[in-house]
Design an enzyme around this catalytic site. Structure first.
Site: not given
Ligand SMILES: [Zn+2]
Ligand SMILES: [Zn+2]
Length: 298
Positions: A66, A68, A70-71, A160, A184, A247
């Site tokens: 996905h 976000h 941070d990924h 999510h 997530d 995570h």
């Molecule tokens: Zn995440």
């Molecule tokens: Zn996420």
């Protein structure tokens, strides 16, 4: 060697947006036969690959769960550093990116953002243009998204939260063995469906101390993830040979510290009593007759 397997999953980063030095951003390396796949590229993914002596250019594909940040914040590093003419780079073929709808926009804009670097290195260092080219494949429903040399990857939708879409997990099949990465998600029946009977089921998790759970903004964050108790339910239903957490969304504020891993374990044990590992960066799982856990030796 009878006991060793050529199917291995390594947690490169087990963290979240928090810029911690001990838990890098979310990223998981899949090695199966001659294939090397990266699932997500969070902060520091390239450093962890370097620690494993895996040249960045050696990756066969990057699969995204996905969008976000941070990924995805490690993508430019894996992509561009992997193109450099050095033992840690060496990519001469296009960088292959597979993800739910959104991957194309992300990569096209990264190409735009780094256009001058790319132009300069082609002119100055004579790097091969093919090695920095990007090939994107997008999908919008459950199904096979990668298949090569006996490795099959199936994407499946997860949950999510209502506005965090698209969000997917991945099931990797190789040599009759199965590893599943949740991505997530809050409690998702699809993770149970695709994770049932897996050799390894890697799941995200979020937790806060009871005092902090009263805060509305904490409840909103936790509602996008699973609590240890809910993850335990997923594991109890899917019955993997081994379950593992990654995570770690360990919530805290100025007054209330984050929960400790023992709390996470104790809460998971309320709903699941099977084999379980608390993941850490560079922990790897060798999937054969049994699933063997290896910790990184510095
Ligand atoms: Zn995440
Ligand atoms: Zn996420």
């Amino acid at each position: 060697m009878k006991s060793s397997s050529d199917f291995r999953v390594t947690l490169l980063g087990t963290g979240v947006p928090t810029p911690r030095p001990d838990r890098y951003g979310p990223s998981t390396l899949i090695e199966a036969g001659d294939q090397k796949l990266l699932i997500d590229a969070g902060r520091g993914a390239s450093i962890r690959l370097y620690q494993l002596h895996v040249p960045l250019g050696r990756l066969d594909a990057l699969l995204l769960t996905h969008y976000h940040s941070d990924h995805t914040s490690g993508i430019p590093d894996v992509w561009l550093t992997g193109w450099l003419n050095s033992h840690f780079g060496t990519r001469t073929k296009p960088f292959r990116v597979i993800g739910p709808v959104g991957a194309r926009t992300l990569m096209e804009n990264l190409e735009r953002a780094y256009a001058l670097d790319i132009k300069i290195r082609i002119a100055d260092e004579k790097l091969p243009p093919d090695g920095v080219a990007v090939e994107v494949e997008e999908f919008d429903s459950d199904g096979v998204v990668y298949e090569k040399n006996g490795v099959k990857v199936i994407a499946f939708e997860v949950d999510h939260g209502d506005v965090i879409k698209p969000a997917y997990g991945y099931r990797i099949e190789y040599a009759g063995r199965v590893a599943v990465i949740s991505g997530d998600t809050r409690y998702s029946a699809n993770v149970v469906k695709y994770g049932t009977g897996a050799d390894l089921l890697v799941h995200e998790v979020a937790a806060a101390r009871p005092e902090l759970m009263k805060e509305a903004y904490i409840q909103r964050i936790v509602a996008h993830h699973v609590t240890p108790r809910e993850a335990g339910r997923v594991f109890a239903q899917a019955k993997p040979k081994l379950a593992a957490f990654t995570h770690f969304v360990m919530l805290a504020n100025e007054r209330i510290p984050p929960p400790c891993l023992d709390d996470v374990l104790a809460e998971t044990r309320q709903t699941y009593d099977g084999p379980l590992e608390l993941g850490e960066d560079l922990m790897s799982f060798e999937i054969g007759e049994t699933v063997t856990v290896h910790r990184y030796k510095r």
